[in-house]
Design a protein around this motif. Structure first.
Motif, PDB file in Angstrom:
ATOM      1  N   ASP A 112       0.832  -1.208   0.000  1.00  0.00           N
ATOM      2  CA  ASP A 112       0.000   0.000   0.000  1.00  0.00           C
ATOM      3  C   ASP A 112       0.861   1.250   0.000  1.00  0.00           C
ATOM      4  O   ASP A 112       1.980   1.239   0.501  1.00  0.00           O
ATOM      5  CB  ASP A 112      -0.941   0.011   1.208  1.00  0.00           C
ATOM      6  CG  ASP A 112      -2.165   0.897   0.957  1.00  0.00           C
ATOM      7  OD1 ASP A 112      -3.164   0.389   0.419  1.00  0.00           O
ATOM      8  OD2 ASP A 112      -2.105   2.099   1.264  1.00  0.00           O
ATOM      9  N   ILE A 113       0.321   2.344  -0.552  1.00  0.00           N
ATOM     10  CA  ILE A 113       1.090   3.600  -0.591  1.00  0.00           C
ATOM     11  C   ILE A 113       1.123   4.297   0.762  1.00  0.00           C
ATOM     12  O   ILE A 113       2.010   5.084   1.021  1.00  0.00           O
ATOM     13  CB  ILE A 113       0.577   4.614  -1.654  1.00  0.00           C
ATOM     14  CG1 ILE A 113      -0.939   4.561  -1.768  1.00  0.00           C
ATOM     15  CG2 ILE A 113       1.237   4.400  -2.988  1.00  0.00           C
ATOM     16  CD1 ILE A 113      -1.505   5.656  -2.654  1.00  0.00           C
ATOM     17  N   SER A 114       0.159   3.996   1.623  1.00  0.00           N
ATOM     18  CA  SER A 114       0.143   4.671   2.919  1.00  0.00           C
ATOM     19  C   SER A 114       0.842   3.827   3.987  1.00  0.00           C
ATOM     20  O   SER A 114       0.308   2.833   4.466  1.00  0.00           O
ATOM     21  CB  SER A 114      -1.297   4.954   3.343  1.00  0.00           C
ATOM     22  OG  SER A 114      -1.314   5.365   4.690  1.00  0.00           O
ATOM     23  N   SER A 115       2.070   4.240   4.356  1.00  0.00           N
ATOM     24  CA  SER A 115       2.852   3.454   5.314  1.00  0.00           C
ATOM     25  C   SER A 115       2.182   3.429   6.686  1.00  0.00           C
ATOM     26  O   SER A 115       2.184   2.403   7.371  1.00  0.00           O
ATOM     27  CB  SER A 115       4.265   4.018   5.438  1.00  0.00           C
ATOM     28  OG  SER A 115       4.223   5.360   5.837  1.00  0.00           O
ATOM     29  N   GLU A 116       1.573   4.534   7.065  1.00  0.00           N
ATOM     30  CA  GLU A 116       0.975   4.621   8.400  1.00  0.00           C
ATOM     31  C   GLU A 116      -0.144   3.592   8.579  1.00  0.00           C
ATOM     32  O   GLU A 116      -0.158   2.817   9.537  1.00  0.00           O
ATOM     33  CB  GLU A 116       0.416   6.030   8.592  1.00  0.00           C
ATOM     34  CG  GLU A 116       0.385   6.476  10.034  1.00  0.00           C
ATOM     35  CD  GLU A 116      -0.085   7.917  10.130  1.00  0.00           C
ATOM     36  OE1 GLU A 116      -1.003   8.174  10.906  1.00  0.00           O
ATOM     37  OE2 GLU A 116       0.470   8.768   9.391  1.00  0.00           O
ATOM     38  N   ILE A 117      -1.061   3.587   7.620  1.00  0.00           N
ATOM     39  CA  ILE A 117      -2.192   2.650   7.671  1.00  0.00           C
ATOM     40  C   ILE A 117      -1.696   1.211   7.603  1.00  0.00           C
ATOM     41  O   ILE A 117      -2.173   0.330   8.319  1.00  0.00           O
ATOM     42  CB  ILE A 117      -3.187   2.944   6.523  1.00  0.00           C
ATOM     43  CG1 ILE A 117      -3.846   4.310   6.761  1.00  0.00           C
ATOM     44  CG2 ILE A 117      -4.241   1.858   6.394  1.00  0.00           C
ATOM     45  CD1 ILE A 117      -4.722   4.811   5.638  1.00  0.00           C
ATOM     46  N   LEU A 118      -0.678   0.991   6.769  1.00  0.00           N
ATOM     47  CA  LEU A 118      -0.153  -0.359   6.570  1.00  0.00           C
ATOM     48  C   LEU A 118       0.492  -0.920   7.841  1.00  0.00           C
ATOM     49  O   LEU A 118       0.206  -2.057   8.243  1.00  0.00           O
ATOM     50  CB  LEU A 118       0.858  -0.325   5.422  1.00  0.00           C
ATOM     51  CG  LEU A 118       1.227  -1.654   4.777  1.00  0.00           C
ATOM     52  CD1 LEU A 118      -0.016  -2.390   4.310  1.00  0.00           C
ATOM     53  CD2 LEU A 118       2.153  -1.412   3.582  1.00  0.00           C
ATOM     54  N   PHE A 119       1.345  -0.132   8.477  1.00  0.00           N
ATOM     55  CA  PHE A 119       2.050  -0.641   9.665  1.00  0.00           C
ATOM     56  C   PHE A 119       1.108  -0.806  10.857  1.00  0.00           C
ATOM     57  O   PHE A 119       1.288  -1.694  11.682  1.00  0.00           O
ATOM     58  CB  PHE A 119       3.254   0.242   9.992  1.00  0.00           C
ATOM     59  CG  PHE A 119       4.339   0.122   8.955  1.00  0.00           C
ATOM     60  CD1 PHE A 119       4.799  -1.142   8.558  1.00  0.00           C
ATOM     61  CD2 PHE A 119       4.882   1.239   8.343  1.00  0.00           C
ATOM     62  CE1 PHE A 119       5.782  -1.279   7.573  1.00  0.00           C
ATOM     63  CE2 PHE A 119       5.863   1.110   7.360  1.00  0.00           C
ATOM     64  CZ  PHE A 119       6.312  -0.143   6.974  1.00  0.00           C
ATOM     65  N   GLN A 120       0.092   0.048  10.911  1.00  0.00           N
ATOM     66  CA  GLN A 120      -0.946  -0.100  11.937  1.00  0.00           C
ATOM     67  C   GLN A 120      -1.675  -1.442  11.722  1.00  0.00           C
ATOM     68  O   GLN A 120      -1.916  -2.189  12.669  1.00  0.00           O
ATOM     69  CB  GLN A 120      -1.944   1.048  11.763  1.00  0.00           C
ATOM     70  CG  GLN A 120      -2.521   1.591  13.040  1.00  0.00           C
ATOM     71  CD  GLN A 120      -3.422   2.781  12.712  1.00  0.00           C
ATOM     72  OE1 GLN A 120      -3.038   3.678  11.948  1.00  0.00           O
ATOM     73  NE2 GLN A 120      -4.608   2.792  13.258  1.00  0.00           N
ATOM     74  N   ALA A 121      -1.983  -1.723  10.463  1.00  0.00           N
ATOM     75  CA  ALA A 121      -2.683  -2.966  10.129  1.00  0.00           C
ATOM     76  C   ALA A 121      -1.809  -4.179  10.430  1.00  0.00           C
ATOM     77  O   ALA A 121      -2.289  -5.202  10.934  1.00  0.00           O
ATOM     78  CB  ALA A 121      -3.082  -2.951   8.657  1.00  0.00           C
ATOM     79  N   GLU A 122      -0.508  -4.053  10.127  1.00  0.00           N
ATOM     80  CA  GLU A 122       0.422  -5.164  10.392  1.00  0.00           C
ATOM     81  C   GLU A 122       0.414  -5.521  11.884  1.00  0.00           C
ATOM     82  O   GLU A 122       0.359  -6.695  12.248  1.00  0.00           O
ATOM     83  CB  GLU A 122       1.837  -4.794   9.927  1.00  0.00           C
ATOM     84  CG  GLU A 122       2.852  -5.868  10.267  1.00  0.00           C
ATOM     85  CD  GLU A 122       4.251  -5.620   9.698  1.00  0.00           C
ATOM     86  OE1 GLU A 122       4.378  -4.971   8.644  1.00  0.00           O
ATOM     87  OE2 GLU A 122       5.207  -6.103  10.322  1.00  0.00           O
TER      88      GLU A 122
END
Ligand code: AVJ
Length: 323
Positions: A112-122
């Motif tokens: 995903d292009i949004s690192s913030e959303i991605l790492f939160q999801a991880e």
């Protein structure tokens, strides 16, 4: 040229100049268009989440329903030890239930292009599914580089997960290219699990993109406010109306902003003239029949294996394999 630029210009400025170039190009022609990806800034993404909740927009609800009713069957079709790859994963919410029922999954590779959303999801996935391996990739999934690390992960089977009818946003030739990109990063026998909205009566389709709560209207007009804020323009969104219609021949819902009176807008110092009745084409959502999508899958390098639908046949989830 691009490589030289990236070494001297900070990332944000580079994104802005890309945005500006696309906007001037899109509004500079005889027929005005804006790339739909620019609808999804922070506010736009939030408005899209709101769209998913409105009654008229049946897609998200229906897809979730098909998943929950057929989860075991879908997991069985995918088989054991799969590495799930999700381009444009966002908050990774849809995949979680599937990861939970897969037989000894190898792990999850969201892009995903949004690192913030991605790492939160991880973090959430690792908390909810202890032991699940996650390889988050920040970047644009249409670019080859975010797929590169896949080569280092050995797995018995790879499956690309592409829900949400996102494929519908791509013109037919671009959709085929995207499937080819997926296939190129998979091996023979690897899978694709993909959601598509189905062709249906135009009243229901048009209502989904012109909802009675006017959330889609806000979502569409937000692109003008974004251009004002980020590129120094003076769009007056009250001079544009939201319009969505089903184009029978092209089998897609087109979303436009219709200009309500002749006027000029200044965009980063350039003047753009608008005539009454003229439109800015902001998005396409292609609709498919099962047969039509099977043909597209074949052109993209996949053999259609099976699909699941809701009882009203509004929406489909397809499983296909690389040939
Ligand atoms: C996110 C592309 C699936 O086309 O249905 C919803 C976007 N645009 N309402 C769609 C959208 C207006 C949506 N996709």
């Amino acid at each position: 040229m691009k490589a030289a630029l990236s070494s001297i210009v900070p990332e944000q400025q580079q994104q802005d100049s890309e945005f500006l170039k696309d906007v001037l190009e899109g509004l500079g022609g005889k027929i005005k268009t804006l790339p739909c990806k620019y609808l999804y800034d922070e506010l736009g993404s939030r408005l899209f989440e709101d769209i998913c909740e409105v009654e008229d927009y049946y897609l998200t609800r229906t897809e979730a329903d098909i998943f929950s009713k057929n989860l075991k069957d879908i997991a069985f079709t995918i088989g054991p030890e799969a590495l799930m790859i999700e381009p444009g994963a966002g908050n990774c919410e849809k995949v979680e239930a599937l990861l939970a029922v897969l037989e000894s999954p190898k792990g999850y590779y969201p892009i995903d292009i949004s690192s913030e959303i991605l790492f939160q999801a991880e973090r959430r996935i690792k908390r909810n599914l202890p032991g699940m391996q996650v390889w988050s990739q920040v970047g644009d999934f249409t670019q080859p580089d975010v797929w590169d690390k896949l080569a280092r992960i050995s797995s018995r089977k790879r499956v690309v997960f592409f829900p949400g009818s996102t494929i519908g946003n791509f013109e037919l030739d671009k959709a085929e290219q995207l499937l080819e990109l997926f296939a190129a990063n998979l091996g023979v026998g690897d899978g694709l699990l993909i959601g598509t909205d189905l062709v249906k009566d135009s009243v229901r389709l048009e209502r989904a993109y012109h909802d009675s709560e006017h959330v889609t209207e806000k979502f569409n007009k937000n692109i003008l406010n974004r251009i004002n804020a980020e590129l120094g323009a003076d769009f007056d969104h009250t001079l544009f109306a939201h319009r969505s219609f089903y184009h029978q021949l092209r089998q897609r819902v087109e979303m436009h902003l219709v200009c309500l009176k002749n006027h000029s807008v200044s965009v980063a110092g350039s003047q753009v003239d608008f005539l009454e009745g003229e439109t800015i084409h902001t998005e396409n959502s292609h609709k498919y029949s099962i047969n039509g999508f099977s043909k597209l899958l074949s052109k993209g390098g996949f053999a259609p294996i099976c699909h699941w639908k809701d009882s009203a046949k509004s929406y489909a989830i397809h499983y296909a394999q690389v040939v």
